[in-house]
Design an enzyme around this catalytic site. Structure first.
Site, PDB file in Angstrom:
ATOM      1  CG  HIS A 281      -2.100   0.873   1.160  1.00  0.00           C
ATOM      2  ND1 HIS A 281      -2.318   1.894   2.059  1.00  0.00           N
ATOM      3  CD2 HIS A 281      -3.118   0.934   0.266  1.00  0.00           C
ATOM      4  CE1 HIS A 281      -3.437   2.525   1.727  1.00  0.00           C
ATOM      5  NE2 HIS A 281      -3.948   1.973   0.655  1.00  0.00           N
TER       6      HIS A 281
ATOM      7  CE  LYS B  92      -1.498   5.130  -0.573  1.00  0.00           C
ATOM      8  NZ  LYS B  92      -1.945   3.997  -1.268  1.00  0.00           N
TER       9      LYS B  92
ATOM     10  CG  ASP C 252      18.809  11.347  -9.593  1.00  0.00           C
ATOM     11  OD1 ASP C 252      18.698  10.315 -10.282  1.00  0.00           O
ATOM     12  OD2 ASP C 252      18.724  12.495 -10.063  1.00  0.00           O
TER      13      ASP C 252
END
Lengths: 243, 243
Positions: free
Chosen positions: B161, B163, B168
């Site tokens: 779940h 996000k 870099d």
């Protein structure tokens, strides 16, 4: 002439001592600044959490009004050690003045219990949530409302999908975690714990925006049956009430 | 005697000059440290995003390989101004070496286009996602895979779940936002943009943990039909493959 030379040398020593003092002061200032940055809370809780007993933590907070959190002895069969949930609870229970909670789904009884304890302790608790999810089975929103906690919800086509809390206008808890037992025990989730005035300010402003947008005086009550969000795929027929 | 006195005064002046230099150095160090903190990115994008044209942004990145992002002229009817989505895209397109993306639901074509551009530019892109949601209609995961981007997914009872994205190994984008057009245009969401080595390290470690846990050599392929997560309410019958 020799005397003058000696004083000249003395002057050079004094200059070097002054310069050394300056370097020391600079290093001290840098150390103080670094220490100030380090003592700021910068932590991340990664879920799923181990299933541990948190009743002792809640009982201790209940007994002493949160003056000092300590684990009371408990005889249940669960492990009595620190877990991601217990750390999240301890952060929440550290609130002394205010808690702003903006949460999409809330069904975890232990977190609900912590919020009720804060309310009883005199902490000003305000909750913003999603209208659809607050009505599902197991939701704790009704329990909070019955206890007198102020709750406001959206009336929009989209979801109120935030998951953040602000403690004493000082500490921000935010991430992917909905406050459900499923998410805590089974999902891969994160909660950042951030003590940073800039981030706290930005999230607090968002909370106040929602608090005003979702003011009950703006609610519209329909007589006819609404099209549920899930089946509404046509943007042209979206419900838009507050905007 | 007078000469010695004069030299003594001279020594005092030199001492004061040294001390003043020290104070100046200290102030300079403090200013540099403060400036270093200030230039660190600390930003939050709050959604829903205004619907604006981002084709110019993508076209510019396509044309010059991302050397300098500039808005190319576009004749479509959408507003050509900055929005939360364009700011998110610009951050993504700033990647030069690596992108680690850990995303629950991914169906936004513009964000998918940006990822494909990065891949073509030689940026090392790795994606971790949720097995159930990558199979839904409109998911961009298949498109990324076809372009040769490495994707790994869970095989667990809970959801993957998270996000978040790491650019870099320096910049962290994290929050409540799934990369779907619904969430971007309609939901109340947040994305924190954090340039902080400590947070980046913690999220990178989580990414590497998932990358190893979801290594395809550990996948188990079933012959019989699986019980979907959504209808599986009994914890006793949960699918547990990797743990």
């Amino acid at each position: 002439m020799c005397e003058a030379l000696a004083m000249g040398r003395g002057g050079a020593w004094v200059f070097m001592a002054g310069a050394a003092l300056g370097v020391c002061l600079e290093a001290l200032a840098e150390w103080l600044l670094r220490r100030r940055r380090e003592v700021r809370v910068r932590e991340v809780l990664f879920f799923p959490s181990r299933v541990t007993c948190v009743e002792g933590l809640l009982a201790a907070a209940r007994e002493d009004g949160g003056k000092g959190l300590r684990l009371a002895p408990c005889l249940c069969s669960l492990p009595h050690e620190e877990s991601e949930l217990s750390r999240l609870l301890a952060r929440l229970l550290s609130a002394r003045r205010s808690l702003e909670l903006c949460i999409f789904a809330f069904s975890c009884p232990q977190l609900s219990c912590a919020i009720l304890l804060l309310q009883r302790r005199g902490v000003r608790v305000r909750v913003v949530t999603d209208a659809d999810y607050m009505a599902v089975k197991g939701s704790q929103i009704g329990i909070l409302r019955k206890a007198g906690i102020q709750v406001r919800h959206d009336q929009e086509s989209g979801y109120m999908h935030h998951k953040f809390a602000i403690i004493d206008k000082r500490l921000l808890l935010t991430g992917s975690l909905n406050w459900t037992t499923q998410a805590i025990q089974h999902n891969r989730e994160n909660v950042m714990i951030v003590e940073d005035a800039k981030y706290v300010k930005l999230f607090l402003e968002e909370f106040e925006r929602l608090w005003e947008d979702y003011n009950p005086v703006n609610y519209i009550f329909f007589k006819e049956k609404e099209v549920p969000k899930e089946t509404n795929n046509n943007p042209g027929t979206e419900r838009k009430f507050n905007k």
